[in-house]
Design a protein around this motif. Structure first.
Motif, PDB file in Angstrom:
ATOM      1  N   GLY A  67     -13.350  -6.213  -8.688  1.00 13.13           N
ATOM      2  CA  GLY A  67     -13.061  -4.791  -8.728  1.00 13.13           C
ATOM      3  C   GLY A  67     -12.233  -4.303  -7.553  1.00 13.13           C
ATOM      4  O   GLY A  67     -12.040  -3.107  -7.366  1.00 13.13           O
ATOM      5  N   ILE A  68     -11.739  -5.244  -6.742  1.00 13.50           N
ATOM      6  CA  ILE A  68     -10.881  -4.899  -5.604  1.00 13.50           C
ATOM      7  C   ILE A  68      -9.464  -4.718  -6.126  1.00 13.50           C
ATOM      8  O   ILE A  68      -8.988  -5.530  -6.916  1.00 13.50           O
ATOM      9  CB  ILE A  68     -10.910  -6.021  -4.535  1.00 13.50           C
ATOM     10  CG1 ILE A  68     -12.332  -6.236  -4.031  1.00 13.50           C
ATOM     11  CG2 ILE A  68      -9.962  -5.707  -3.388  1.00 13.50           C
ATOM     12  CD1 ILE A  68     -12.487  -7.453  -3.151  1.00 13.50           C
ATOM     13  N   PRO A  69      -8.756  -3.670  -5.689  1.00 12.42           N
ATOM     14  CA  PRO A  69      -7.372  -3.500  -6.152  1.00 12.42           C
ATOM     15  C   PRO A  69      -6.468  -4.632  -5.655  1.00 12.42           C
ATOM     16  O   PRO A  69      -6.697  -5.189  -4.579  1.00 12.42           O
ATOM     17  CB  PRO A  69      -6.939  -2.163  -5.569  1.00 12.42           C
ATOM     18  CG  PRO A  69      -8.010  -1.725  -4.649  1.00 12.42           C
ATOM     19  CD  PRO A  69      -9.192  -2.603  -4.820  1.00 12.42           C
ATOM     20  N   SER A  70      -5.445  -4.958  -6.418  1.00 13.53           N
ATOM     21  CA  SER A  70      -4.491  -6.005  -6.028  1.00 13.53           C
ATOM     22  C   SER A  70      -3.808  -5.623  -4.717  1.00 13.53           C
ATOM     23  O   SER A  70      -3.601  -4.441  -4.442  1.00 13.53           O
ATOM     24  CB  SER A  70      -3.431  -6.191  -7.112  1.00 13.53           C
ATOM     25  OG  SER A  70      -4.022  -6.631  -8.291  1.00 13.53           O
ATOM     26  N   PRO A  71      -3.421  -6.611  -3.907  1.00 14.09           N
ATOM     27  CA  PRO A  71      -2.783  -6.298  -2.624  1.00 14.09           C
ATOM     28  C   PRO A  71      -1.431  -5.616  -2.814  1.00 14.09           C
ATOM     29  O   PRO A  71      -0.713  -5.896  -3.768  1.00 14.09           O
ATOM     30  CB  PRO A  71      -2.618  -7.662  -1.961  1.00 14.09           C
ATOM     31  CG  PRO A  71      -2.680  -8.652  -3.053  1.00 14.09           C
ATOM     32  CD  PRO A  71      -3.524  -8.049  -4.128  1.00 14.09           C
ATOM     33  N   LYS A  72      -1.120  -4.737  -1.898  1.00 17.22           N
ATOM     34  CA  LYS A  72       0.165  -4.028  -1.920  1.00 17.22           C
ATOM     35  C   LYS A  72       1.118  -4.596  -0.867  1.00 17.22           C
ATOM     36  O   LYS A  72       2.263  -4.223  -0.804  1.00 17.22           O
ATOM     37  CB  LYS A  72      -0.047  -2.534  -1.633  1.00 17.22           C
ATOM     38  CG  LYS A  72      -1.030  -1.867  -2.561  1.00 17.22           C
ATOM     39  CD  LYS A  72      -0.439  -1.670  -3.931  1.00 17.22           C
ATOM     40  CE  LYS A  72      -1.386  -0.873  -4.797  1.00 17.22           C
ATOM     41  NZ  LYS A  72      -1.799  -1.545  -5.984  1.00 17.22           N
ATOM     42  N   ARG A  73       0.598  -5.488  -0.017  1.00 13.71           N
ATOM     43  CA  ARG A  73       1.396  -6.077   1.057  1.00 13.71           C
ATOM     44  C   ARG A  73       1.420  -7.599   0.917  1.00 13.71           C
ATOM     45  O   ARG A  73       0.463  -8.195   0.430  1.00 13.71           O
ATOM     46  CB  ARG A  73       0.803  -5.715   2.415  1.00 13.71           C
ATOM     47  CG  ARG A  73       0.864  -4.251   2.721  1.00 13.71           C
ATOM     48  CD  ARG A  73       0.095  -3.912   3.989  1.00 13.71           C
ATOM     49  NE  ARG A  73       0.208  -2.505   4.297  1.00 13.71           N
ATOM     50  CZ  ARG A  73      -0.587  -1.574   3.775  1.00 13.71           C
ATOM     51  NH1 ARG A  73      -1.531  -1.911   2.927  1.00 13.71           N
ATOM     52  NH2 ARG A  73      -0.415  -0.312   4.096  1.00 13.71           N
ATOM     53  N   CYS A  74       2.513  -8.207   1.399  1.00 13.92           N
ATOM     54  CA  CYS A  74       2.621  -9.672   1.380  1.00 13.92           C
ATOM     55  C   CYS A  74       1.649 -10.252   2.407  1.00 13.92           C
ATOM     56  O   CYS A  74       1.091  -9.532   3.243  1.00 13.92           O
ATOM     57  CB  CYS A  74       4.057 -10.100   1.676  1.00 13.92           C
ATOM     58  SG  CYS A  74       4.625  -9.710   3.335  1.00 13.92           S
ATOM     59  N   LEU A  75       1.457 -11.543   2.367  1.00 19.45           N
ATOM     60  CA  LEU A  75       0.496 -12.208   3.236  1.00 19.45           C
ATOM     61  C   LEU A  75       0.821 -11.985   4.711  1.00 19.45           C
ATOM     62  O   LEU A  75      -0.071 -11.715   5.517  1.00 19.45           O
ATOM     63  CB  LEU A  75       0.456 -13.706   2.919  1.00 19.45           C
ATOM     64  CG  LEU A  75      -0.573 -14.526   3.675  1.00 19.45           C
ATOM     65  CD1 LEU A  75      -1.974 -14.003   3.405  1.00 19.45           C
ATOM     66  CD2 LEU A  75      -0.475 -15.981   3.286  1.00 19.45           C
TER      67      LEU A  75
END
Length: 84
Positions: A67-75
């Motif tokens: 349920g965590i939103p997908s990342p918006k930043r690269c690694l």
């Protein structure tokens, strides 16, 4: 460093073997999008640096399952942000 050692050991164990590479079995993938589509991955744009990064299928499943939103930043940007 560990990966180099693993690869080195594989080559040492197989140094007397002959491997045949069949060109017809090697697929050439042209763009990042084609590569991502082939491996069922998603290409996202980093909101900090604007670079494209690939979100793998296993990562997508993890974010969906938890349920965590997908990342918006690269690694790299995520690591930099964690430092501060």
């Amino acid at each position: 460093m560990k990966i180099k050692n693993i690869i080195r050991n594989i080559f040492r164990k197989n140094e007397n073997k002959v491997f045949k590479i069949e060109p017809e079995k090697i697929e050439k993938v042209g763009t990042k999008k084609q590569f991502a589509d082939k491996l069922n991955r998603e290409i996202l744009i980093c909101k900090d640096c604007g670079e494209e990064f690939i979100l793998e299928d296993s990562e997508k499943n993890f974010y969906t399952r938890t349920g965590i939103p997908s990342p918006k930043r690269c690694l790299e940007c995520r690591k930099t942000r964690k430092k501060y």
